[in-house]
Enzyme design. Structure first.
Site, PDB file in Angstrom:
ATOM      1  N   ASP A 159       0.843  -1.207   0.000  1.00  0.00           N
ATOM      2  CA  ASP A 159       0.000   0.000   0.000  1.00  0.00           C
ATOM      3  C   ASP A 159       0.875   1.253   0.000  1.00  0.00           C
ATOM      4  OD1 ASP A 159      -2.395  -1.702   0.439  1.00  0.00           O
ATOM      5  OD2 ASP A 159      -1.364  -2.112   2.316  1.00  0.00           O
ATOM      6  N   HIS A 187      -4.542  -3.413   6.461  1.00  0.00           N
ATOM      7  CA  HIS A 187      -4.387  -3.704   5.033  1.00  0.00           C
ATOM      8  C   HIS A 187      -5.765  -4.124   4.512  1.00  0.00           C
ATOM      9  CE1 HIS A 187      -3.045  -5.132   1.196  1.00  0.00           C
ATOM     10  NE2 HIS A 187      -3.563  -6.316   1.442  1.00  0.00           N
TER      11      HIS A 187
HETATM   12  P1  NAX Z   1      -2.112 -18.170  -4.090  1.00  0.00           P
HETATM   13  O1  NAX Z   1      -3.482 -18.729  -3.884  1.00  0.00           O
HETATM   14  O2  NAX Z   1      -1.562 -18.078  -5.454  1.00  0.00           O
HETATM   15  O3  NAX Z   1      -1.084 -19.031  -3.229  1.00  0.00           O
HETATM   16  C1  NAX Z   1      -1.292 -19.357  -1.903  1.00  0.00           C
HETATM   17  C2  NAX Z   1      -0.529 -20.638  -1.625  1.00  0.00           C
HETATM   18  O4  NAX Z   1      -0.584 -20.866  -0.224  1.00  0.00           O
HETATM   19  C3  NAX Z   1      -1.143 -21.853  -2.305  1.00  0.00           C
HETATM   20  O5  NAX Z   1      -0.125 -22.527  -3.046  1.00  0.00           O
HETATM   21  C4  NAX Z   1      -1.648 -22.717  -1.136  1.00  0.00           C
HETATM   22  O6  NAX Z   1      -1.511 -24.106  -1.384  1.00  0.00           O
HETATM   23  C5  NAX Z   1      -0.728 -22.252  -0.007  1.00  0.00           C
HETATM   24  N1  NAX Z   1      -1.267 -22.415   1.349  1.00  0.00           N
HETATM   25  C6  NAX Z   1      -2.525 -22.175   1.771  1.00  0.00           C
HETATM   26  N2  NAX Z   1      -2.627 -22.432   3.089  1.00  0.00           N
HETATM   27  C7  NAX Z   1      -1.393 -22.821   3.500  1.00  0.00           C
HETATM   28  C8  NAX Z   1      -0.867 -23.234   4.751  1.00  0.00           C
HETATM   29  N3  NAX Z   1      -1.627 -23.304   5.837  1.00  0.00           N
HETATM   30  N4  NAX Z   1       0.447 -23.565   4.820  1.00  0.00           N
HETATM   31  C9  NAX Z   1       1.227 -23.523   3.716  1.00  0.00           C
HETATM   32  N5  NAX Z   1       0.765 -23.137   2.492  1.00  0.00           N
HETATM   33  C10 NAX Z   1      -0.519 -22.805   2.397  1.00  0.00           C
HETATM   34  O7  NAX Z   1      -2.110 -16.782  -3.330  1.00  0.00           O
HETATM   35  P2  NAX Z   1      -1.098 -15.551  -3.470  1.00  0.00           P
HETATM   36  O8  NAX Z   1      -1.519 -14.703  -4.618  1.00  0.00           O
HETATM   37  O9  NAX Z   1       0.294 -16.052  -3.432  1.00  0.00           O
HETATM   38  O10 NAX Z   1      -1.470 -14.732  -2.136  1.00  0.00           O
HETATM   39  C11 NAX Z   1      -1.199 -15.252  -0.855  1.00  0.00           C
HETATM   40  C12 NAX Z   1      -1.866 -14.424   0.235  1.00  0.00           C
HETATM   41  O11 NAX Z   1      -1.398 -13.093   0.195  1.00  0.00           O
HETATM   42  C13 NAX Z   1      -3.389 -14.317   0.108  1.00  0.00           C
HETATM   43  O12 NAX Z   1      -3.957 -14.468   1.397  1.00  0.00           O
HETATM   44  C14 NAX Z   1      -3.597 -12.884  -0.373  1.00  0.00           C
HETATM   45  O13 NAX Z   1      -4.864 -12.388  -0.013  1.00  0.00           O
HETATM   46  C15 NAX Z   1      -2.482 -12.193   0.352  1.00  0.00           C
HETATM   47  N6  NAX Z   1      -2.081 -10.863  -0.149  1.00  0.00           N
HETATM   48  C16 NAX Z   1      -1.685  -9.952   0.762  1.00  0.00           C
HETATM   49  C17 NAX Z   1      -1.184  -8.721   0.401  1.00  0.00           C
HETATM   50  C18 NAX Z   1      -0.734  -7.731   1.420  1.00  0.00           C
HETATM   51  O14 NAX Z   1      -0.352  -6.639   1.019  1.00  0.00           O
HETATM   52  N7  NAX Z   1      -0.750  -8.019   2.713  1.00  0.00           N
HETATM   53  C19 NAX Z   1      -1.138  -8.324  -1.034  1.00  0.00           C
HETATM   54  C20 NAX Z   1      -1.154  -9.483  -1.967  1.00  0.00           C
HETATM   55  C21 NAX Z   1      -2.091 -10.588  -1.578  1.00  0.00           C
HETATM   56  O15 NAX Z   1      -3.400 -10.222  -1.911  1.00  0.00           O
END
Ligand code: NAX
Length: 365
Positions: A159, A187
């Site tokens: 952000d 966020h």
């Molecule tokens: P993806 O869905 O592409 O990847 C997430 C990965 O995490 C998947 O491969 C899944 O198998 C794995 N996973 C899920 N639960 C798990 C666990 N308990 N232990 C280990 N692995 C696990 O998501 P991606 O685009 O990489 O985003 C990841 C997270 O970041 C989401 O929650 C998203 O909302 C969050 N974000 C946060 C941001 C921020 O600024 N704080 C910005 C970007 C993003 O939106």
């Protein structure tokens, strides 16, 4: 050459990690002289894609990449970690309320906090990215009684970067000349991108832009940038999130530039009247692997209203997960005066994870 450090990463086969891991391995996160051990953690069903990513990392022949291990179990993957990046989280499904998302992810982060408490390096630095990032960071931190709350942070740097990038595009200035912007709060769409103390080329930023545009267009544009990217791309921000993670960790470890500060989600010590104990995004300066809230900024009525709105949202989120916040860590979170702990005492600890080892080199032992 320094001894390698251990970086544990969840969601390692996800979209953000796909950009992030390669940046870490080139030294962008910690430094060009710091070898790294990647302890990659995924869900069992994602282990095969994760193995593919490890193969690609190997194929890059990065001189700083000491070794990689792959784990479908958090406890195993977090052993000895100096840095933990909690990226994996259950995504928000269609029609899912934010409160449902919070409830789904909360137990995962409680469990991860407990494991970090038991198994990570005592000087560990933790960054929570998985949403809802601030509240997930709070849950993890409250479940780690032997660590300082200051060791847990949430990502709001994306952000912060968006604020600078979009301002640069609007004014024609180079982003490096836009300084002292702050993103306050959660966020989420209640975050407040504050330009009241910002400068462009060293001069106050607000007089250089149209006030109505700032209030009526700019603020909302930053708040809703994540959704705009999903609408356009069909997926949430990934490469820009990876870049923000690199920036957040790099500055926490190596320090912020002179005459500037960054925004980090950290436990509130009551600064600026924000309720103690919640994870709220503040302007911070980092040095020697530590951070401190920038004090003494004047807060206008306009800004106060927006900061309070985001604070209220975080308090509501905290209420939703209160059963996962052990009472005994409540006190340490409410009575934190300065956010100091966790310098840069990093060393090879002799831990090896032979069964899960993917790549091992002996160059830097
Ligand atoms: P993806 O869905 O592409 O990847 C997430 C990965 O995490 C998947 O491969 C899944 O198998 C794995 N996973 C899920 N639960 C798990 C666990 N308990 N232990 C280990 N692995 C696990 O998501 P991606 O685009 O990489 O985003 C990841 C997270 O970041 C989401 O929650 C998203 O909302 C969050 N974000 C946060 C941001 C921020 O600024 N704080 C910005 C970007 C993003 O939106």
């Amino acid at each position: 050459m320094k001894r390698p450090v251990r970086i544990a990463i969840t969601g390692a086969a996800g979209s953000i990690s796909h950009s992030l891991l390669f940046k870490i391995a080139t030294g962008e996160m910690i430094g060009q002289d710091q070898p790294v051990i990647l302890q990659l953690i995924e869900m069992p069903q994602a282990m095969e894609p994760l193995r593919g990513i490890a193969m690609e990392l190997e194929d890059c022949a990065f001189p700083l990449l000491h070794s990689i291990s792959l784990h479908d179990n958090f406890e195993e993957g977090v052993v000895g970690a100096h840095y933990v990046l909690l990226i994996g989280a259950k995504p928000r499904g269609p029609g899912m309320e934010r409160s449902e998302l919070i409830a789904t992810n909360a137990p995962i982060f409680a469990h991860q906090g407990q494991a970090i408490n038991k198994l990570a390096n005592r000087d560990v630095k933790v960054l929570v990215v998985g949403n809802p990032a601030n509240t997930n960071a709070l849950i993890a931190s409250r479940n780690a009684p032997d660590l300082s709350p200051a060791q847990f942070t949430a990502l709001t740097r994306l952000d912060h970067n968006r604020t600078r990038g979009i301002m640069a595009n609007h004014t024609g200035a180079n982003p490096k000349d836009i300084r002292r912007v702050t993103v306050w709060g959660n966020h989420s769409s209640t975050q407040f991108p504050d330009l009241h103390h910002a400068t462009i080329y060293g001069e106050p930023a607000l007089p250089q832009i149209d006030q109505d545009w700032y209030r009526d267009t700019f603020i909302e544009k930053i708040q809703k940038r994540g959704s705009a990217i999903i609408d356009a791309r069909g997926h949430s921000s990934a490469a820009s999130a990876a870049q923000a993670i690199i920036n957040h960790m790099h500055d926490w470890i190596n320090g912020t530039p002179e005459n500037d500060w960054v925004s980090m989600g950290i436990v509130s010590d009551g600064s600026y009247g924000i309720e103690k104990g919640i994870i709220y995004s503040f302007p911070v300066r980092c040095d020697y692997g530590r951070y401190q809230i920038v004090q003494g900024l004047e807060i206008s009525e306009f800004a106060r209203e927006k900061m309070t709105l985001s604070e209220q949202e975080l308090l509501t989120e905290m209420e939703t997960v209160k059963d996962l916040l052990p009472k005994e860590t409540g006190e340490s979170h409410r009575n934190l005066s300065v956010c100091l702990r966790s310098g840069t005492t990093l060393y090879d600890d002799g831990i090896s994870l032979p069964k899960k080892q993917y790549l091992q080199t002996d160059r830097v032992r």
